[in-house]
Structures are given as structure tokens and as C-alpha cells.
Design a protein around this motif. Structure first.
Motif, PDB file in Angstrom:
ATOM      1  N   ALA A 107      -8.045   2.496  -3.345  1.00  0.00           N
ATOM      2  CA  ALA A 107      -6.744   3.501  -3.478  1.00  0.00           C
ATOM      3  C   ALA A 107      -6.202   2.448  -2.530  1.00  0.00           C
ATOM      4  O   ALA A 107      -6.125   2.425  -1.450  1.00  0.00           O
ATOM      5  CB  ALA A 107      -6.939   4.326  -2.981  1.00  0.00           C
ATOM      6  N   GLY A 108      -4.466   1.777  -2.815  1.00  0.00           N
ATOM      7  CA  GLY A 108      -4.096   1.078  -2.315  1.00  0.00           C
ATOM      8  C   GLY A 108      -2.883   2.198  -2.399  1.00  0.00           C
ATOM      9  O   GLY A 108      -2.219   2.664  -2.777  1.00  0.00           O
ATOM     10  N   PHE A 109      -2.364   2.521  -1.009  1.00  0.00           N
ATOM     11  CA  PHE A 109      -1.081   2.802  -0.907  1.00  0.00           C
ATOM     12  C   PHE A 109       0.226   2.213  -0.025  1.00  0.00           C
ATOM     13  O   PHE A 109      -0.299   1.664   1.080  1.00  0.00           O
ATOM     14  CB  PHE A 109      -0.693   4.036   0.235  1.00  0.00           C
ATOM     15  N   ILE A 110       1.611   3.088  -0.217  1.00  0.00           N
ATOM     16  CA  ILE A 110       2.436   2.079  -0.315  1.00  0.00           C
ATOM     17  C   ILE A 110       3.872   2.912   0.372  1.00  0.00           C
ATOM     18  O   ILE A 110       3.796   4.180   0.012  1.00  0.00           O
ATOM     19  CB  ILE A 110       3.511   1.323  -1.361  1.00  0.00           C
ATOM     20  N   LEU A 111       3.173   3.148   1.959  1.00  0.00           N
ATOM     21  CA  LEU A 111       3.977   4.243   2.528  1.00  0.00           C
ATOM     22  C   LEU A 111       5.853   3.998   3.042  1.00  0.00           C
ATOM     23  O   LEU A 111       5.861   2.450   3.570  1.00  0.00           O
ATOM     24  CB  LEU A 111       3.506   5.031   3.772  1.00  0.00           C
TER      25      LEU A 111
ATOM     26  N   GLY B  96      -9.473   0.695   0.210  1.00  0.00           N
ATOM     27  CA  GLY B  96      -8.381   1.171  -0.425  1.00  0.00           C
ATOM     28  C   GLY B  96      -7.744  -0.345   0.769  1.00  0.00           C
ATOM     29  O   GLY B  96      -7.632  -0.655   1.636  1.00  0.00           O
ATOM     30  N   ASP B  97      -6.342   0.175   0.901  1.00  0.00           N
ATOM     31  CA  ASP B  97      -5.288  -0.769   1.345  1.00  0.00           C
ATOM     32  C   ASP B  97      -4.124   0.536   2.196  1.00  0.00           C
ATOM     33  O   ASP B  97      -3.735   1.158   1.253  1.00  0.00           O
ATOM     34  CB  ASP B  97      -4.950  -2.361   0.744  1.00  0.00           C
ATOM     35  N   THR B  98      -3.319  -0.389   3.328  1.00  0.00           N
ATOM     36  CA  THR B  98      -2.367   0.615   3.444  1.00  0.00           C
ATOM     37  C   THR B  98      -1.315  -0.678   3.559  1.00  0.00           C
ATOM     38  O   THR B  98      -1.278  -1.437   4.686  1.00  0.00           O
ATOM     39  CB  THR B  98      -2.898   1.577   4.465  1.00  0.00           C
ATOM     40  N   LYS B  99      -0.365  -0.344   3.432  1.00  0.00           N
ATOM     41  CA  LYS B  99       1.010  -1.216   3.913  1.00  0.00           C
ATOM     42  C   LYS B  99       2.551   0.045   3.363  1.00  0.00           C
ATOM     43  O   LYS B  99       2.348   0.906   3.502  1.00  0.00           O
ATOM     44  CB  LYS B  99       1.440  -1.512   2.527  1.00  0.00           C
ATOM     45  N   VAL B 100       3.582   0.011   4.679  1.00  0.00           N
ATOM     46  CA  VAL B 100       3.778   0.096   5.322  1.00  0.00           C
ATOM     47  C   VAL B 100       5.133  -0.370   4.631  1.00  0.00           C
ATOM     48  O   VAL B 100       5.918  -1.347   4.891  1.00  0.00           O
ATOM     49  CB  VAL B 100       4.494   1.005   6.772  1.00  0.00           C
TER      50      VAL B 100
ATOM     51  N   TYR C 145       3.452   5.835  -2.789  1.00  0.00           N
ATOM     52  CA  TYR C 145       3.232   5.414  -4.055  1.00  0.00           C
ATOM     53  C   TYR C 145       2.140   4.786  -3.905  1.00  0.00           C
ATOM     54  O   TYR C 145       1.312   4.738  -2.975  1.00  0.00           O
ATOM     55  CB  TYR C 145       3.518   4.244  -4.257  1.00  0.00           C
TER      56      TYR C 145
ATOM     57  N   ASN D 172      -1.505   3.133  -5.543  1.00  0.00           N
ATOM     58  CA  ASN D 172      -2.453   2.658  -7.034  1.00  0.00           C
ATOM     59  C   ASN D 172      -3.941   3.604  -7.071  1.00  0.00           C
ATOM     60  O   ASN D 172      -4.173   2.712  -5.441  1.00  0.00           O
ATOM     61  CB  ASN D 172      -2.258   0.783  -6.607  1.00  0.00           C
TER      62      ASN D 172
END
Lengths: 363, 363
Positions: free
Chosen positions: B120-124, B154-158, B168, B170
Motif C-alpha cells: 500500500a502506497g499513500f500519497i497524502l 507500505g509507503d507514505t508520501k506527502v 491517493y 496505490n
């Protein structure tokens, strides 16, 4: 609590101050996402612990590695994911496409796996030139070919203007871990030697220079490069590799602190041991940044058995991305889970994760 | 060339007109991304063919399936990725988290695989309430638990305000394909029967209603649901499943056209065979939309051997997501790669992919 208050001029003191000021408590229910949550520092960790680890409760996520190594039939599969939102998307030494392939393939390699397949998910902003997308995709394929991985499945979404920033890419990589191979923080032990494969700080400074339009005497190029063949070389040479981590978001310092915390060991590094290019050092001084916390994209730390140091350095230096490889530190008694920076004068101080973000959207 | 000119009131004629008007040539070098490139229709296909397939040249990407089935040691791995940008992120019957898990896990299942692990990759976007993120993550975990998959990495980007839209996601899913099992368009043959597992159009209309603030007499809920256990049930019952596809972006019509084109067969479906809920039909008439092209998120088409139809329908109807399951069509002589819609009056017309987008950001 803001992500913009995390400076870094004086790494040790400032970082510790941030910790006390900005992270007194877990992420609250009335809080909002700030840029610092994406910085790879304490705020990111707090968000992960509070929001993600609690919900997705399983042993693999809990290892806090660059990816997960999971059983798949009789084999072991490494899987790692990253979304890339770097701004600007083209920068000296690379672009978001090269970064998206190198970053994820490197993470799979850091699990001790041979990277095999990659998925690619694109979120495109309406109005993005198709030609820019073409260039980015071409960069991805160039890395894929070099590393010997295949981009086997993908997805494209389009969002309205002002709901994205031209091109965001998620790549997820999978690879096979050879039977019996264990590469993880929990294998680190007293006496292990810490090797660093490259010079530090180039990726972050290259991106920031491109973003701010700052010109230096010579152009600082990102170190963005695939590291899988260097890692494979270490295994082929029979090096007992205990743990690997590429020094991306949060830099060399964060990589070491995270490993020390998970492994519950004290790591001592020497402050004169690593290479920083003169231009990068100049830029860091100009902007008040600590190179040890600046993202690299073609540089790893390797914890190896002491008897294998010479062999490991020889392998690393034979790789184009490893010509600056050197020994930078050692695992001391496993009394405290911390990283100490020892100066040539004999003084030492503890390195801690930054609270938030030195440079947002660097990867 | 605009993604907004793709209506869909009269599916056949209008869609063909769009083709001629909007897609006279490949994507050019001076073109820009428009919303229609994300619609799952002709423009999406053109972008994929022009930009992605040429660069990432390998046999797996070329199969144009919902995911790739690749060799991994002695096993076969299914891998599928999707980014989710649905707006609004909460809608009747689900949210972006539920969608992100169901969508990707379903795609893995459509490859004939048992889904096992998800990344799970998040673009916040800066400013997103943490509480919203918590709800979304909780929805993801609820589906993961129900399906028996683990979110292992997982991964989180802001990104800054105005560079995203809150959340968003992925997700990339992997699963194992049992030895000898082949589920793909190229297994479709003359005489195969086409089954549809659910009523059509609910997801797209539910999201659009939430977005536009349109109230109907009863709330239309998205059909968003995991389909992996239904698929497993088909295999367990010994049904010869030739091909599966969930009817997401582009709806039932696009799923069928894509399969017909890859399989090089003519598929005939009957226009009175499927179920559309009255409220969904009303909304479609109001907005001039064709339900056959509206995204579903808990509905699949299955091409099965004719002798297995009764068995397959029994399995599907026993599943909560399959209570409307029925036979909707058949594979005719393999003369032309097209889908024909036959009316109860005996007339028939060809269904083609829409050019662009009926409803942007539906998934």
C-alpha cells in the motif's frame, strides 16, 4: 506541529530539540497531515505506528525493513513499494522515472533478494505533456534493462489540473530471496562493521538545486543508480551481509538510526569517514543542511561480519556506484539502541532522527 | 481531442462516432494528457500502446490482462497494481480504502490466482485530516481480513496543498496461481458462455451521486466487494473457467470488448439479460449515461465452458456479491473480434469502447 520547523544545521542538538518540541504525543484524532509526515523522520514513524501498524497488524509489516520477505509456496518473496512525487520531475542526474525504478529495485535488493518484476502505477495530472511522460517511461525502461527486471503490469489514472503535479509514479517490486539467506536488522551483532558505498547528499542537493534554480560552479548530479548488482556481488563473494539499507529519505543518519533501533545495538560512526563532494558540502553550508540527513539514491550502508570487510570493500569499489565505498563505523556493545557520531577530537554525540522534513518531495 | 466529449446515451452509434472524431491518430508528441486518458476506453488504450507497451516490451505486459502471471522459481505469481484517486473518497457503500483493497485483490483473482499479499502506497495531501486516513486504513484492513490477505509493506508520501486530493492510494497485490491453471483471454473459444455476477452500474452512479450531491429516493450504494472467494468457489467446483474480468473502469461493455479483441472472437450478449436497479437506471437516464459502460467494483464476467454453466451459476449465486448472477451471452464463431448486443426484437449492433471518459475519477 509543523513539518517545516525541522532544520538541521546542527544535527545532534537541533534534532533532539525537535523531538521534544514536536512529538510530545502520538498523532491525535484532530490532527492533519503536514509535510513533515512525509519526511522519513520521527513524524513519519509516528504516523506509521499510530495509523498503519495498528490496523495492518502482521509480523512482516512490523519488521520495519525496506520491504517484506514473505513465504510463497516453497520460496521466499521480497516485496517493496514506493510512490514517487519528486519535484521537479527532471533533475541533474535523473528524473522521476529513473528514480522510481532504482528506488524500488534497490529496496528489493536491500531485502537480500534478486529483483525480478516491477509494477508501475501512474497518476497523471491533466495537461501533462505526453512527451514528458514518454521521457520518464524511457528512463524507467533503461534502468529495468540494466538491472534485468521486467515491468510486467501497470495502471494509469488521470486527475484534474491542480489535483496532482504532472506525474506521480508508484512502483512495486518483487524478487526472490535465496534459500537460507537472512538480511535484516535483527541479524546485526556486536563487532559488525558498517560500510558506506558512496559519497553522501548528492541526490537531495541536486533536486533542491533544480527546484530552487540555484546554480553552483559545477552542476551537482543526483547519485541515483541501481544497486542490485553490487548487492549480488557481495553475496557471490561470500560476504556475510547482516543488514543492508539504502540511504534515501532521511539520509545515511536515518538509515543507521532505524537499524540501530530495530537491532537494539549501539552503532558508532566516525565523522571523518565519509565522502561529501565539495559542491554538495558548500550547498549544505549555504542552506544550513546536514549532509548526513540528505537523501541519496545510489548509496547504501552494509553491516557485514568483521572478517569480510576487505572482501566486501573490493566488491563495492568494483561497482560504478561504489567507488567511494569505505568503512565508516562499527557496532559496539548492544547496550543502547542508538547511533553515536565520534569526532576526530574524540568527542561523541548521539544522532537522532529529525522530526520532520529537511527537504520536502525529494523522492 | 478532449476526454469530456465522450457521452454515451446511445452506446453503439455514439461510441463509434467518438472513435472517428477523437482517435484519428496515435498520441502525438505535442499532445497533453486529458481526463479521457484515464477513462479506460480507447484513449487509455492508445496511451498504453503508444507510450508504455513500446517501452516496456515484454510478453506479460502484452497480454493486456488485469495483471501479469509470471514465473517465480517453480511457482507462478500473479501481480496486479492499481492507483485509486476516487472523488469523493467516502461514498455510499464504501470509501477509497475499501476500493483500493477490493480492486487490486479482485484483479489478482481475475488472473486465476489466490491473492496473498498486498502493498500500500499513500500519497497524502497536506491538510488531510488524520482521522480520515484512519477510517480509510481501517476499511482496507477490514477487506484484507475478510479476504485473508496481508498488507505487508507500505509507503507514505506527502505533497503540498493543491498537489493532490487528500488521499491517493496505490495497492499492488500478488498471489499464487495453481499449477496448470490458465485463465486468460486466449483460452476463450467458440461456444463459451458469458456469465455476469451482479447488477450493473451501481459503483459509478453511487460515486457520481455523492460527488454531485444528487439525492435519489433511496441511496444508491456502490457494489464494491471482494470477489476472490467467488472465484475460488468456481475453481473448487471444477468449473472450466476460461477467462475472468471484473467490470470496473469502462464497465461491463469495456470488459467484454477487451476480451473479445484479445481473444479474437465475436461475443454476442442479449440486451435484456442483465439486471440494473431501478434507481441506477433512473440516474443513467437523467444523466444520459449507458449503464453498460459504468464502473462496477463487485461484479465480474466469467467465460466458462458451456457444460459448466449450471454449476458456475450455483456457485456465483451462493456468494453475497453474486445473487444477480446470470447468463448474458455466448461466444459465437471466431470470425470477427467484436461484441454484438442483440435486442429482444432480433436487431443487433456492435458495442465499441468509448473514446474517453463518461465519469472521471470513479476509482
Amino acid at each position: 506541529m509543523s513539518g517545516n520547523d525541522a532544520g538541521g544545521k546542527d544535527t545532534g542538538g537541533k534534532a533532539r530539540l525537535d523531538v521534544q518540541l514536536s512529538c510530545p504525543a502520538p498523532v491525535g484524532t484532530r490532527d492533519r497531515v503536514v509535510l513533515g509526515h512525509g519526511g522519513g523522520g520521527l513524524m513519519t514513524n509516528r504516523l506509521i505506528e499510530d495509523v498503519f501498524l495498528g490496523a495492518f497488524d502482521n509480523p512482516w509489516l512490523g519488521t520495519r525493513h525496506d520491504g517484506a520477505v514473505v513465504p510463497l509456496g516453497t520460496a521466499r518473496l521480497a516485496i517493496s513499494t514506493d510512490s514517487y512525487v519528486v519535484s521537479p520531475m527532471f533533475f541533474p542526474g535523473g528524473d522521476i522515472g529513473k528514480l522510481a525504478l532504482c528506488g524500488t529495485v534497490n529496496d528489493v535488493a536491500m531485502c537480500g533478494a534478486r529483483p525480478l518484476y516491477v509494477s508501475a502505477g501512474f497518476i497523471l495530472e491533466e495537461g501533462t505533456p505526453i512527451e514528458a511522460l514518454r521521457r520518464v517511461v524511457s528512463s524507467m525502461q533503461a534502468v529495468a534493462r540494466e538491472v534485468g527486471v521486467q515491468v510486467v503490469t501497470g495502471d494509469t489514472k488521470v486527475v484534474e489540473r491542480g489535483r496532482g503535479d504532472q506525474i506521480y509514479i508508484n512502483t512495486t517490486g518483487v524478487g526472490l530471496v535465496e534459500a537460507g539467506r537472512q538480511v535484516a536488522p535483527n541479524r546485526v551483532r556486536e563487532g559488525d562493521v558498517v560500510l558506506l558505498s558512496g559519497d553522501v547528499g548528492r541526490h537531495g542537493i541536486a533536486v533542491m538545486s533544480a527546484r530552487e534554480g540555484v546554480a553552483f560552479e559545477t552542476t551537482i548530479e543526483s547519485d541515483c543508480a541501481p544497486l542490485a548488482s553490487m548487492v549480488q556481488g557481495l553475496f557471490d563473494a561470500g560476504v556475510d551481509v547482516r543488514c543492508l539499507r539504502d540511504c534515501t529519505r532521511g539520509g545515511v543518519a536515518s538509515a543507521l538510526v532505524e537499524i540501530a533501533e530495530v537491532a537494539r545495538v549501539e552503532v558508532e560512526i566516525r565523522d571523518d569517514a565519509w565522502v561529501v563532494e565539495a559542491e554538495v558540502l558548500g550547498a549544505c553550508e549555504l542552506f544550513g543542511l546536514d549532509p548526513l540527513f540528505i537523501a541519496n539514491e545510489g548509496c547504501l550502508v552494509a553491516f557485514v561480519a568483521p572478517e569480510d570487510v576487505a572482501k566486501a570493500l573490493a566488491v563495492m569499489r568494483a561497482d560504478p556506484a561504489g567507488r567511494h565505498a569505505r568503512e565508516v563505523g562499527r557496532v559496539m556493545k548492544a547496550e543502547r539502541a542508538e547511533v553515536r557520531l565520534r569526532s576526530s577530537l574524540g568527542t561523541s554525540r548521539v544522532i537522532e532522527l529529525l522530526s520532520g522534513e529537511q527537504l520536502p518531495r525529494i523522492c
